[in-house]
Scaffold this motif. Structure first.
Motif, PDB file in Angstrom:
ATOM      1  N   SER A   1       8.856  12.021  -1.345  1.00 20.90           N
ATOM      2  CA  SER A   1       8.746  11.198  -2.558  1.00 20.90           C
ATOM      3  C   SER A   1       9.115   9.743  -2.264  1.00 20.90           C
ATOM      4  N   GLY A   2       9.897   9.520  -1.195  1.00 18.26           N
ATOM      5  CA  GLY A   2      10.286   8.142  -0.861  1.00 18.26           C
ATOM      6  C   GLY A   2       9.384   7.498   0.177  1.00 18.26           C
ATOM      7  N   ARG A   3       8.410   8.254   0.682  1.00 12.92           N
ATOM      8  CA  ARG A   3       7.551   7.684   1.732  1.00 12.92           C
ATOM      9  C   ARG A   3       6.629   6.605   1.167  1.00 12.92           C
ATOM     10  N   ARG A   4       6.447   5.534   1.909  1.00 15.16           N
ATOM     11  CA  ARG A   4       5.454   4.515   1.579  1.00 15.16           C
ATOM     12  C   ARG A   4       4.636   4.256   2.843  1.00 15.16           C
ATOM     13  N   VAL A   5       3.346   4.064   2.654  1.00 14.67           N
ATOM     14  CA  VAL A   5       2.434   3.966   3.797  1.00 14.67           C
ATOM     15  C   VAL A   5       1.725   2.620   3.747  1.00 14.67           C
ATOM     16  N   CYS A   6       1.521   2.025   4.915  1.00 14.59           N
ATOM     17  CA  CYS A   6       0.812   0.732   4.953  1.00 14.59           C
ATOM     18  C   CYS A   6      -0.675   0.957   4.678  1.00 14.59           C
TER      19      CYS A   6
ATOM     20  N   LYS B   1      -3.026  -0.853   5.553  1.00  7.08           N
ATOM     21  CA  LYS B   1      -3.905  -1.282   6.645  1.00  7.08           C
ATOM     22  C   LYS B   1      -3.639  -0.499   7.945  1.00  7.08           C
ATOM     23  N   CYS B   2      -2.389  -0.572   8.457  1.00  2.00           N
ATOM     24  CA  CYS B   2      -2.144   0.050   9.775  1.00  2.00           C
ATOM     25  C   CYS B   2      -1.588   1.464   9.658  1.00  2.00           C
ATOM     26  N   GLN B   3      -1.393   1.957   8.439  1.00  2.00           N
ATOM     27  CA  GLN B   3      -0.925   3.332   8.170  1.00  2.00           C
ATOM     28  C   GLN B   3       0.511   3.592   8.625  1.00  2.00           C
ATOM     29  N   ALA B   4       1.272   2.546   8.987  1.00  4.14           N
ATOM     30  CA  ALA B   4       2.676   2.765   9.369  1.00  4.14           C
ATOM     31  C   ALA B   4       3.423   3.380   8.184  1.00  4.14           C
ATOM     32  N   ASN B   5       4.382   4.263   8.499  1.00  2.00           N
ATOM     33  CA  ASN B   5       5.165   4.944   7.455  1.00  2.00           C
ATOM     34  C   ASN B   5       6.521   4.274   7.274  1.00  2.00           C
ATOM     35  N   PHE B   6       6.943   4.124   6.028  1.00  5.28           N
ATOM     36  CA  PHE B   6       8.292   3.646   5.711  1.00  5.28           C
ATOM     37  C   PHE B   6       8.886   4.612   4.691  1.00  5.28           C
ATOM     38  N   HIS B   7      10.170   4.413   4.416  1.00  6.26           N
ATOM     39  CA  HIS B   7      10.817   5.233   3.387  1.00  6.26           C
ATOM     40  C   HIS B   7      11.724   4.326   2.579  1.00  6.26           C
ATOM     41  N   ILE B   8      11.703   4.483   1.253  1.00  4.86           N
ATOM     42  CA  ILE B   8      12.423   3.522   0.416  1.00  4.86           C
ATOM     43  C   ILE B   8      13.931   3.481   0.708  1.00  4.86           C
ATOM     44  N   THR B   9      14.514   4.595   1.156  1.00  6.48           N
ATOM     45  CA  THR B   9      15.942   4.539   1.520  1.00  6.48           C
ATOM     46  C   THR B   9      16.189   4.839   3.001  1.00  6.48           C
TER      47      THR B   9
ATOM     48  N   CYS C   1       2.288  -5.436   9.879  1.00  3.00           N
ATOM     49  CA  CYS C   1       1.068  -6.241   9.686  1.00  3.00           C
ATOM     50  C   CYS C   1       1.070  -7.023   8.378  1.00  3.00           C
ATOM     51  N   GLY C   2       2.107  -6.887   7.575  1.00  3.30           N
ATOM     52  CA  GLY C   2       2.218  -7.703   6.351  1.00  3.30           C
ATOM     53  C   GLY C   2       1.364  -7.202   5.193  1.00  3.30           C
ATOM     54  N   SER C   3       0.715  -6.043   5.356  1.00  2.00           N
ATOM     55  CA  SER C   3      -0.115  -5.526   4.251  1.00  2.00           C
ATOM     56  C   SER C   3       0.751  -4.774   3.239  1.00  2.00           C
ATOM     57  N   HIS C   4       0.124  -4.448   2.104  1.00  2.00           N
ATOM     58  CA  HIS C   4       0.874  -3.773   1.043  1.00  2.00           C
ATOM     59  C   HIS C   4       1.124  -2.309   1.381  1.00  2.00           C
ATOM     60  N   LEU C   5       2.279  -1.829   0.937  1.00  2.00           N
ATOM     61  CA  LEU C   5       2.594  -0.408   1.104  1.00  2.00           C
ATOM     62  C   LEU C   5       2.212   0.316  -0.177  1.00  2.00           C
ATOM     63  N   TYR C   6       1.787   1.575  -0.036  1.00  2.00           N
ATOM     64  CA  TYR C   6       1.460   2.361  -1.223  1.00  2.00           C
ATOM     65  C   TYR C   6       2.053   3.762  -1.084  1.00  2.00           C
ATOM     66  N   GLN C   7       2.076   4.459  -2.226  1.00  2.00           N
ATOM     67  CA  GLN C   7       2.547   5.843  -2.208  1.00  2.00           C
ATOM     68  C   GLN C   7       1.326   6.758  -2.214  1.00  2.00           C
ATOM     69  N   ARG C   8       1.262   7.702  -1.283  1.00  2.00           N
ATOM     70  CA  ARG C   8       0.150   8.668  -1.293  1.00  2.00           C
ATOM     71  C   ARG C   8       0.169   9.431  -2.615  1.00  2.00           C
ATOM     72  N   ASN C   9      -1.020   9.705  -3.176  1.00  2.00           N
ATOM     73  CA  ASN C   9      -1.063  10.467  -4.436  1.00  2.00           C
ATOM     74  C   ASN C   9      -0.364  11.809  -4.277  1.00  2.00           C
ATOM     75  N   ASP C  10      -0.498  12.420  -3.084  1.00  2.00           N
ATOM     76  CA  ASP C  10       0.116  13.732  -2.903  1.00  2.00           C
ATOM     77  C   ASP C  10       1.602  13.641  -2.546  1.00  2.00           C
TER      78      ASP C  10
END
Ligand code: AP5
Length: 223
Positions: free
Chosen positions: A125-130, A132-140, A153-162
């Protein structure tokens, strides 16, 4: 080396596959990534599978098998590979067995990453994905330097629908109903190595490397 990574969503299959790829020079085959690419490219398969994926359901076997066979025809698999997210049910495992038999290949290790539901929900639930480059982050656990922006790469992160909580819960149900039976399937083939994946990723990776240096398979007792 040919490896299958098995386990519930969020157990860390993708994370461990990347580490294995970097450290052992293996091809990383993720059916989730192949399907997400098909959706992003708006291919016929992509248009068909999007609604299954958004809800956290498995996509039809014939479509994912088609993508997998195409991927297995690339040269890079000759150095060995990691299958991440395939097979997801016994029918897919049987197809895979046949594909390998026909090519005289075999699977060396099936690594079953075990993780608990609360850990999985927190991770996903905390994962965010770039975007553009698909790098994974986590909000905490692994926040980007600037909120909502990819460090690489400076692109926007989004949350996968799933990765929304309702879809995660459905993915867990689907895992139990469809995928968990593969543990017994590979146990019978004497290929299964089980490990606790609730720990930080580097620690889990160390455990996987230990399996390679000291393979202690889980063996079924005699009936
Ligand atoms: P897919 O992309 O394969 O999703 P999944 O298996 O549900 O797995 P995830 O990628 O979400 O989890 P993961 O175990 O790889 O963990 P990850 O390392 O990414 O599939 C998506 C959809 O595609 C499916 O729902 C289905 O619709 C379809 N699909 C795919 N294959 C199919 C098939 N064969 N048949 C039919 N349909 C198919 O990590 C997750 C998060 O946790 C990340 O944020 C990561 O940083 C973090 N994390 C990982 N490990 C740790 C750790 N040890 N400690 C702390 N955080 C960690």
């Amino acid at each position: 080396m040919r490896i299958i990574l098995l386990g519930p969503p969020g157990a860390g299959k993708g994370t461990q596959a990347k580490l294995l790829k970097e450290n052992f020079n293996l091809a990383h085959i993720s059916t989730g990534d192949l399907l997400r690419k098909a959706v992003a490219d708006n291919t016929i398969i992509g248009k068909t599978v999007k609604s299954y994926m958004d809800k956290g359901n498995l996509v039809p076997d014939n479509l994912v098998i088609e993508l997998l066979k195409e991927r297995l025809s690339l040269q890079d698999i000759n150095c060995g590979f990691i299958l991440d997210g395939f097979p997801r049910n016994v029918a897919q495992a049987q197809v895979l067995d046949k594909v390998f038999r026909d090519r005289n290949l075999n699977i060396d290790y099936v690594i079953y990453l075990k993780a608990d539901a609360p850990v999985i929900i927190q991770r996903l639930s905390g994962r965010r994905v770039c975007s553009k480059c698909q790098a994974n982050f986590h909000i905490t656990n692994m926040p980007p330097k600037k909120e909502g922006i990819c460090d690489n790469c400076g692109s926007h992160l989004y949350q996968r629908n799933d990765d929304k909580v309702e879809a995660i819960k459905n993915r867990l149900k689907v895992y139990l109903k469809e995928t968990a039976s593969l543990i017994g399937y590979y146990l019978k083939q004497n290929k299964l190595f089980e490990m606790d994946a609730n720990f930080p990723a580097p620690l889990v990776f160390e455990k996987i490397k230990n399996v390679f240096s000291n393979p202690t398979r889980i063996v079924l007792p005699d009936p």
